[in-house]
Design a protein around this motif. Structure first.
Motif, mmCIF file in Angstrom:
data_model
loop_
_atom_site.group_PDB
_atom_site.id
_atom_site.type_symbol
_atom_site.label_atom_id
_atom_site.label_comp_id
_atom_site.label_asym_id
_atom_site.label_seq_id
_atom_site.Cartn_x
_atom_site.Cartn_y
_atom_site.Cartn_z
ATOM 1 N N LEU A 102 62.993 -45.305 154.394
ATOM 2 C CA LEU A 102 63.341 -45.998 155.542
ATOM 3 C C LEU A 102 64.597 -46.660 155.769
ATOM 4 O O LEU A 102 65.389 -46.769 156.306
ATOM 5 N N ASP A 103 65.150 -47.087 154.280
ATOM 6 C CA ASP A 103 66.535 -47.702 154.132
ATOM 7 C C ASP A 103 67.352 -46.538 154.457
ATOM 8 O O ASP A 103 68.676 -47.057 154.627
ATOM 9 N N GLU A 104 67.138 -45.416 154.137
ATOM 10 C CA GLU A 104 67.978 -44.275 153.997
ATOM 11 C C GLU A 104 68.034 -43.650 155.613
ATOM 12 O O GLU A 104 68.871 -42.641 155.687
ATOM 13 N N GLY A 105 67.273 -44.220 156.430
ATOM 14 C CA GLY A 105 67.127 -43.544 157.724
ATOM 15 C C GLY A 105 66.361 -42.355 157.985
ATOM 16 O O GLY A 105 66.269 -41.716 159.096
ATOM 17 N N ILE A 106 65.579 -42.438 156.971
ATOM 18 C CA ILE A 106 64.264 -41.201 157.024
ATOM 19 C C ILE A 106 63.213 -41.754 157.651
ATOM 20 O O ILE A 106 62.734 -43.052 157.016
ATOM 21 N N GLY A 107 62.628 -41.386 158.724
ATOM 22 C CA GLY A 107 61.495 -42.054 159.463
ATOM 23 C C GLY A 107 60.250 -41.673 158.563
ATOM 24 O O GLY A 107 59.806 -40.990 157.920
ATOM 25 N N VAL A 108 59.113 -42.729 158.713
ATOM 26 C CA VAL A 108 57.906 -42.529 158.124
ATOM 27 C C VAL A 108 56.796 -43.179 159.131
ATOM 28 O O VAL A 108 56.906 -44.552 159.708
ATOM 29 N N LEU A 109 55.952 -42.496 159.422
ATOM 30 C CA LEU A 109 54.516 -42.791 159.913
ATOM 31 C C LEU A 109 53.351 -42.407 159.046
ATOM 32 O O LEU A 109 53.325 -41.570 158.348
ATOM 33 N N ALA A 110 52.325 -43.028 159.224
ATOM 34 C CA ALA A 110 51.088 -42.899 158.487
ATOM 35 C C ALA A 110 49.925 -42.641 159.559
ATOM 36 O O ALA A 110 50.065 -43.537 160.500
ATOM 37 N N VAL A 111 48.988 -41.873 159.505
ATOM 38 C CA VAL A 111 47.893 -41.672 159.945
ATOM 39 C C VAL A 111 46.396 -41.874 159.419
ATOM 40 O O VAL A 111 46.497 -41.256 158.258
ATOM 41 N N MET A 112 45.856 -42.695 159.939
ATOM 42 C CA MET A 112 44.352 -42.610 159.316
ATOM 43 C C MET A 112 43.394 -42.094 160.159
ATOM 44 O O MET A 112 43.129 -42.422 161.124
ATOM 45 N N SER A 113 42.873 -40.886 159.655
ATOM 46 C CA SER A 113 41.931 -39.980 160.453
ATOM 47 C C SER A 113 40.665 -39.931 160.023
ATOM 48 O O SER A 113 39.602 -39.545 160.499
ATOM 49 N N ASN A 114 40.166 -40.670 158.923
ATOM 50 C CA ASN A 114 38.882 -40.908 158.637
ATOM 51 C C ASN A 114 37.965 -41.549 159.610
ATOM 52 O O ASN A 114 38.458 -42.340 160.479
ATOM 53 N N ASP A 115 36.682 -41.075 159.724
ATOM 54 C CA ASP A 115 35.672 -41.745 160.383
ATOM 55 C C ASP A 115 35.342 -42.981 160.036
ATOM 56 O O ASP A 115 34.340 -43.161 158.925
ATOM 57 N N TYR A 116 36.029 -43.919 160.793
ATOM 58 C CA TYR A 116 35.649 -45.492 159.996
ATOM 59 C C TYR A 116 34.422 -46.010 160.488
ATOM 60 O O TYR A 116 34.029 -46.950 159.732
ATOM 61 N N HIS A 117 33.846 -45.431 161.306
ATOM 62 C CA HIS A 117 32.367 -45.508 161.648
ATOM 63 C C HIS A 117 31.224 -45.375 160.408
ATOM 64 O O HIS A 117 30.428 -45.927 160.002
ATOM 65 N N ALA A 118 31.707 -44.235 159.600
ATOM 66 C CA ALA A 118 30.968 -43.963 158.502
ATOM 67 C C ALA A 118 31.732 -44.600 157.059
ATOM 68 O O ALA A 118 30.877 -44.730 156.362
ATOM 69 N N VAL A 119 32.627 -45.021 157.113
ATOM 70 C CA VAL A 119 33.402 -45.728 156.285
ATOM 71 C C VAL A 119 34.040 -46.856 156.467
ATOM 72 O O VAL A 119 35.137 -46.862 156.981
ATOM 73 N N PRO A 120 33.520 -48.023 156.629
ATOM 74 C CA PRO A 120 33.612 -49.166 157.379
ATOM 75 C C PRO A 120 34.846 -49.743 156.683
ATOM 76 O O PRO A 120 35.766 -50.336 157.439
ATOM 77 N N MET A 121 35.135 -49.504 155.465
ATOM 78 C CA MET A 121 36.363 -50.034 154.727
ATOM 79 C C MET A 121 37.822 -49.483 155.546
ATOM 80 O O MET A 121 39.022 -50.224 155.215
#
Length: 185
Positions: A65-84
């Motif tokens: 990020l400090d060097e101007g490279i973008g970062v995004l994170a995606v959480m695709s888990n079924d959180y209904h089955a994995v409440p954490m």
């Protein structure tokens, strides 16, 4: 279940997406695809592999990020089955480990499916044109030996930012399988 990421399909065009963070703010992938590229990471809270690398990931993505490279994170888990993995815990976990990038909820799992994500962590390094150039691991460190690590993801993303192409030799990331809804299996 332990999974390894597939080999990098160089040039694969990443499908655009708009997802929201746990507070409801929308983020569109193409808006973060700058001239130096973008890292999209599929992550979650509960996976011991993500937990083991969370601090190193914070350090390495901070560098990007400090060097101007973008970062995004995606959480695709079924959180209904994995409440954490519930969005309320996503915010807390991200704060605790020092992640500075947007951590987004893939509620219907469509982004994870479209991208072919298989595990957490699963890293996709894109060049400025949105073409895949890296699908490897964070580094060579083990759970208990991060000292003297080779920052493979940082090196790959720097190369992509500089040349538009990723390294030809890449080692797969390893982690917990994405927790798909039962309809998908």
């Amino acid at each position: 279940m332990l999974r390894d990421t597939p080999l990098c399909a160089f040039g694969w065009k990443a499908p655009d997406f708009t997802l929201r963070d746990p507070e409801g703010r929308p983020y569109t992938m193409s808006d973060h695809l700058g001239e130096k590229g973008l890292l999209v990471a599929f992550l979650c809270n509960h996976c011991p592999y993500v937990q083991a690398v969370a601090d190193r990931l914070a350090e390495d993505t901070g560098t990007l990020l400090d060097e101007g490279i973008g970062v995004l994170a995606v959480m695709s888990n079924d959180y209904h089955a994995v409440p954490m993995d519930h969005p309320a815990y996503m915010q807390r976990f991200a704060r605790e480990v020092g992640w500075r990038f947007p951590y987004l909820v893939d509620e219907d799992q469509s982004v994870g499916q479209a991208w072919g994500a298989v595990c957490t962590p699963d890293f996709f390094g894109l060049n400025a044109a949105g073409a895949l150039q890296y699908r490897g691991r964070l580094d060579n460190a083990r759970f208990d030996a991060p000292a003297g690590r080779n920052r493979e993801l940082v090196a790959a993303m720097r190369q992509i930012a500089r040349t538009g192409e990723g390294p030809q030799e890449q080692l797969p990331s390893m982690g917990c399988s994405i927790k798909w809804r039962s309809a998908r299996g």
